[in-house]
Motif scaffolding. Structure first.
Motif, PDB file in Angstrom:
ATOM      1  N   LYS A   1       3.274  10.992  -6.041  1.00 13.82           N
ATOM      2  CA  LYS A   1       4.089  11.695  -6.900  1.00 13.82           C
ATOM      3  C   LYS A   1       3.441  12.032  -8.106  1.00 13.82           C
ATOM      4  O   LYS A   1       3.447  13.199  -8.618  1.00 13.82           O
ATOM      5  CB  LYS A   1       5.212  10.567  -6.992  1.00 13.82           C
ATOM      6  N   VAL A   2       2.574  11.011  -8.739  1.00 15.70           N
ATOM      7  CA  VAL A   2       1.744  11.421  -9.908  1.00 15.70           C
ATOM      8  C   VAL A   2       0.871  12.723  -9.777  1.00 15.70           C
ATOM      9  O   VAL A   2       0.718  13.281 -10.388  1.00 15.70           O
ATOM     10  CB  VAL A   2       1.280  10.351 -10.222  1.00 15.70           C
TER      11      VAL A   2
ATOM     12  N   THR B   1       0.280  14.495  -1.035  1.00 17.65           N
ATOM     13  CA  THR B   1       0.556  13.593  -0.134  1.00 17.65           C
ATOM     14  C   THR B   1      -0.521  13.262   0.886  1.00 17.65           C
ATOM     15  O   THR B   1      -0.464  12.426   1.957  1.00 17.65           O
ATOM     16  CB  THR B   1       2.037  13.802   0.711  1.00 17.65           C
ATOM     17  N   SER B   2      -1.697  14.109   0.614  1.00 18.15           N
ATOM     18  CA  SER B   2      -2.637  13.996   1.834  1.00 18.15           C
ATOM     19  C   SER B   2      -3.504  12.711   1.759  1.00 18.15           C
ATOM     20  O   SER B   2      -3.940  12.256   3.164  1.00 18.15           O
ATOM     21  CB  SER B   2      -3.807  15.134   1.595  1.00 18.15           C
ATOM     22  N   ALA B   3      -3.029  11.918   1.076  1.00 19.37           N
ATOM     23  CA  ALA B   3      -3.843  10.467   1.309  1.00 19.37           C
ATOM     24  C   ALA B   3      -3.160   9.816   2.519  1.00 19.37           C
ATOM     25  O   ALA B   3      -3.701   8.893   3.090  1.00 19.37           O
ATOM     26  CB  ALA B   3      -3.591   9.587   0.003  1.00 19.37           C
TER      27      ALA B   3
ATOM     28  N   THR C   1       0.999  -1.213  -0.153  1.00 19.72           N
ATOM     29  CA  THR C   1      -0.075  -0.055  -0.035  1.00 19.72           C
ATOM     30  C   THR C   1       0.791   1.298  -0.058  1.00 19.72           C
ATOM     31  O   THR C   1       0.727   2.237  -0.790  1.00 19.72           O
ATOM     32  CB  THR C   1      -0.919   0.008   1.164  1.00 19.72           C
ATOM     33  N   LEU C   2       1.963   1.243   0.841  1.00 19.34           N
ATOM     34  CA  LEU C   2       2.943   2.407   0.920  1.00 19.34           C
ATOM     35  C   LEU C   2       3.533   2.581  -0.234  1.00 19.34           C
ATOM     36  O   LEU C   2       3.763   3.744  -0.954  1.00 19.34           O
ATOM     37  CB  LEU C   2       3.607   2.177   2.243  1.00 19.34           C
ATOM     38  N   GLU C   3       4.098   1.803  -1.063  1.00 18.78           N
ATOM     39  CA  GLU C   3       4.667   1.679  -2.222  1.00 18.78           C
ATOM     40  C   GLU C   3       3.879   2.352  -3.317  1.00 18.78           C
ATOM     41  O   GLU C   3       4.052   3.156  -4.035  1.00 18.78           O
ATOM     42  CB  GLU C   3       5.212   0.378  -2.594  1.00 18.78           C
ATOM     43  N   GLY C   4       2.716   1.735  -3.388  1.00 14.89           N
ATOM     44  CA  GLY C   4       1.521   2.310  -4.245  1.00 14.89           C
ATOM     45  C   GLY C   4       1.165   3.706  -3.981  1.00 14.89           C
ATOM     46  O   GLY C   4       1.074   4.424  -4.854  1.00 14.89           O
ATOM     47  N   MET C   5       0.968   3.985  -2.686  1.00 16.84           N
ATOM     48  CA  MET C   5       0.735   5.371  -2.571  1.00 16.84           C
ATOM     49  C   MET C   5       1.627   6.440  -2.712  1.00 16.84           C
ATOM     50  O   MET C   5       1.407   7.672  -3.079  1.00 16.84           O
ATOM     51  CB  MET C   5       0.471   5.511  -0.997  1.00 16.84           C
TER      52      MET C   5
ATOM     53  N   LEU D   1      -4.436   7.417   6.114  1.00 11.73           N
ATOM     54  CA  LEU D   1      -3.906   5.984   6.072  1.00 11.73           C
ATOM     55  C   LEU D   1      -3.741   5.351   7.554  1.00 11.73           C
ATOM     56  O   LEU D   1      -4.155   4.369   7.911  1.00 11.73           O
ATOM     57  CB  LEU D   1      -2.612   5.900   5.325  1.00 11.73           C
ATOM     58  N   ASN D   2      -3.113   6.325   8.427  1.00  8.64           N
ATOM     59  CA  ASN D   2      -3.016   5.823   9.908  1.00  8.64           C
ATOM     60  C   ASN D   2      -4.136   5.447  10.567  1.00  8.64           C
ATOM     61  O   ASN D   2      -4.358   4.308  10.929  1.00  8.64           O
ATOM     62  CB  ASN D   2      -2.711   6.916  10.565  1.00  8.64           C
ATOM     63  N   ASP D   3      -5.365   6.010  10.244  1.00  8.55           N
ATOM     64  CA  ASP D   3      -6.726   5.650  10.758  1.00  8.55           C
ATOM     65  C   ASP D   3      -7.068   4.378  10.144  1.00  8.55           C
ATOM     66  O   ASP D   3      -7.765   3.520  10.681  1.00  8.55           O
ATOM     67  CB  ASP D   3      -7.708   6.934  10.520  1.00  8.55           C
ATOM     68  N   TYR D   4      -7.022   4.492   8.843  1.00 11.00           N
ATOM     69  CA  TYR D   4      -7.654   3.425   7.935  1.00 11.00           C
ATOM     70  C   TYR D   4      -6.929   1.957   8.483  1.00 11.00           C
ATOM     71  O   TYR D   4      -7.425   0.836   8.673  1.00 11.00           O
ATOM     72  CB  TYR D   4      -7.282   3.476   6.558  1.00 11.00           C
TER      73      TYR D   4
END
Length: 180
Positions: A161-162, A166-168, A152-156, A172-175
C-alpha cells in the motif's frame, strides 16, 4: 441490497480506507440516504456496528477461502491464501479490515477486539490445518508457520500500500514453498 447490508458495506469501505474513526452514523446515513436514527435501528452503537462488521468480514473471508479450497486440484491452499491478500489490494486497493483494526486495537471497544481476535485465531487455525494436511508438518511447527505467514501477509499489505506495488506478492509463493 437491504439497508443493513448497505450500512455494513459502506462502513467496511470507510474503515478499510481510513480506520475505525473514519465514519460516523450521520455520515453513513447521509451517503445511503436515510436518517441517522435508521442506522441506530440496526446498530445501537458504533461498537455494535464495528463488531458486526468485523464478524461479517471474518465469515465472508473464510467462506471464500473454503469455497476456493474445495475447487483446488493439485494446487496449494497456501498459494490460494496468499493470493486472497494480493487480490484484496489489487481489486479494492484496501487493507485487510481486521489487520487494520488490529493495529488500532488499544483504542477500540472490547466487542470489536473480540471479533478481530477471532479473525486471527480462525485464520491461524485454517493455515495450520493446511500446513498439516498438505505439508505433513507437526502441529506446533504448522502453527508457527501459520503465524509467520499471516504476519508476513499483513506486513506485505502495508508495504504494498505504501509503496503502491503488489509485485512482492508474486515472489512470496515461491519463497513460502521453498521455506517449508
Amino acid at each position: 441490497m437491504n439497508k443493513k447490508s448497505q450500512i455494513l458495506k459502506l462502513a467496511e469501505n470507510k474503515v478499510r480506507s481510513g480506520g475505525y474513526g473514519n465514519f460516523s452514523f450521520r455520515e453513513l446515513a447521509d451517503e445511503i440516504g436515510i436518517k441517522s436514527s435508521s442506522v441506530h435501528y440496526y446498530f445501537r452503537t458504533k461498537a455494535d456496528l464495528g463488531a458486526a462488521l468485523a464478524h461479517q468480514y471474518v465469515d465472508d473471508f473464510l467462506a471464500l477461502l473454503n469455497a476456493e479450497k474445495a475447487k483446488l486440484k493439485g494446487r496449494s491452499a497456501i498459494n490460494l491464501y496468499i493470493n486472497a491478500f494480493k487480490t484484496a489490494l489489487e481489486k479494492d486497493n484496501q487493507m485487510c479490515l481486521c489487520g487494520l483494526l488490529g493495529a488500532q486495537s488499544d483504542a477500540l471497544p472490547e466487542q470489536v477486539n473480540i471479533e478481530i481476535k477471532r479473525f486471527f485465531e480462525l485464520n491461524i487455525n485454517w493455515l495450520q490445518a493446511v500446513y498439516i494436511d498438505e505439508k505433513g508438518l507437526a502441529v506446533d511447527i504448522a502453527k508457527t508457520k501459520a503465524i509467520q505467514l499471516l504476519a508476513t501477509l499483513e506486513g506485505m499489505m502495508i508495504l504494498a500500500k505504501v509503496l503502491d506495488d503488489t509485485s512482492a506478492f508474486d515472489s512470496l509463493n515461491d519463497y513460502i514453498n521453498e521455506d517449508i
